[in-house]
Design an enzyme around this catalytic site. Structure first.
Site, PDB file in Angstrom:
ATOM      1  CD  GLU A   1      -2.569   1.636   2.404  1.00 34.32           C
ATOM      2  OE1 GLU A   1      -3.336   2.615   2.357  1.00 34.32           O
ATOM      3  OE2 GLU A   1      -2.319   1.007   3.439  1.00 34.32           O
TER       4      GLU A   1
ATOM      5  CG  ASP B   1     -10.822  12.339  -2.055  1.00 35.99           C
ATOM      6  OD1 ASP B   1      -9.685  11.812  -2.066  1.00 35.99           O
ATOM      7  OD2 ASP B   1     -11.001  13.548  -1.845  1.00 35.99           O
TER       8      ASP B   1
ATOM      9  CG  ASP C   1      -1.587  15.903  -2.779  1.00 31.25           C
ATOM     10  OD1 ASP C   1      -2.243  16.337  -3.748  1.00 31.25           O
ATOM     11  OD2 ASP C   1      -1.007  16.648  -1.964  1.00 31.25           O
TER      12      ASP C   1
ATOM     13  CG  ASP D   1       3.171   7.709   4.396  1.00 32.02           C
ATOM     14  OD1 ASP D   1       3.853   8.733   4.585  1.00 32.02           O
ATOM     15  OD2 ASP D   1       1.990   7.728   4.008  1.00 32.02           O
TER      16      ASP D   1
ATOM     17  CE  LYS E   1      -1.523  25.392  -7.009  1.00 23.75           C
ATOM     18  NZ  LYS E   1      -0.774  26.333  -6.133  1.00 23.75           N
TER      19      LYS E   1
END
Length: 224
Positions: free
Chosen positions: A52, A162, A126, A77, A130
């Site tokens: 993950e 999302d 994220d 992470d 941009k």
């Protein structure tokens, strides 16, 4: 989170048997000893290996480990103070099939060998909307190339987000590059057909998105 809490979590992570925190030099300048050996050295079995990426608090990796005891899971992470919760929960519940790696995602090829990984989950990354942030988008061409290297030939990638932008961007890129989209759903809780591991696991932030009535999207694909 206060600096004292962060420090406490970093110290506790060092004591956890399921947390691995190589330095950048250990990954890049040397051959990381666990590269190609995660099954043998960490999990001591030959079960499928699932990553993950950007695991945050580790909720998804831990939930998958509960559901699939015959698979090995690694949450990755760079922020160890975040996945501390997942690592601690796994230890408390004696989940021996989940571990955590503190590393930047762009170094993934230094941590895993060619064809070592069976599946990759990318959960609520994220979207880096941009244009100048495109290089940080976890489904851009460069990242897909990294994933292809470490995945087995029939390996699967899952994207749950999302962000409708991230969903559309990734679908367009996959189709344009000739990769195989196995399943796509732009609103998994309203449209039928989503697999149970997609709708049955809800992270803390996902619950907040649902309260805001944001649609949750999902893509499952292979890299050809």
């Amino acid at each position: 989170m206060g600096s004292k809490n962060k420090l406490k979590r970093f110290i506790e992570n060092d004591s956890f048997s399921n947390v691995f925190q190589p330095t950048r030099d250990e990954l890049v300048k040397k051959k990381y000893p666990l590269k190609g050996q995660w099954r043998n050295e960490v999990f001591e079995n030959d079960n499928p290996l699932v990553l993950e990426l950007g695991c945050g608090k580790g909720e998804y990796a831990v939930a998958l480990a509960r559901q699939y005891p015959n698979r090995n899971f690694i949450g990755i992470d760079i922020k160890g103070a975040r996945f501390w919760r997942g690592a601690k929960t796994a230890i408390e519940e004696r989940l021996s099939n989940v571990a955590f790696l503190r590393s930047q995602i762009e170094l993934i090829e230094h941590a895993f060998a060619k064809n070592e990984v069976d599946e990759i989950w990318i959960t609520f990354p994220d979207p880096q909307i941009k244009y100048k942030r495109t290089k940080h988008r976890l489904t851009n061409i460069q990242f897909l190339s990294r994933y292809k290297t470490i995945l087995k030939p029939e390996g699967i990638v899952h994207l749950k987000t999302d962000s409708e932008y991230m969903h559309g961007y990734t679908l367009g890129l996959l189709h344009g590059m000739g990769h195989e989209v196995l399943y796509a759903n732009h609103d998994i809780y309203k449209l039928e057909g989503s697999p149970p591991e997609v709708t049955g696991i809800k992270t803390f932030y996902e619950l907040q998105y649902l309260e805001q009535q944001k649609p949750i999207t999902y893509i499952r694909f292979k890299l050809n």
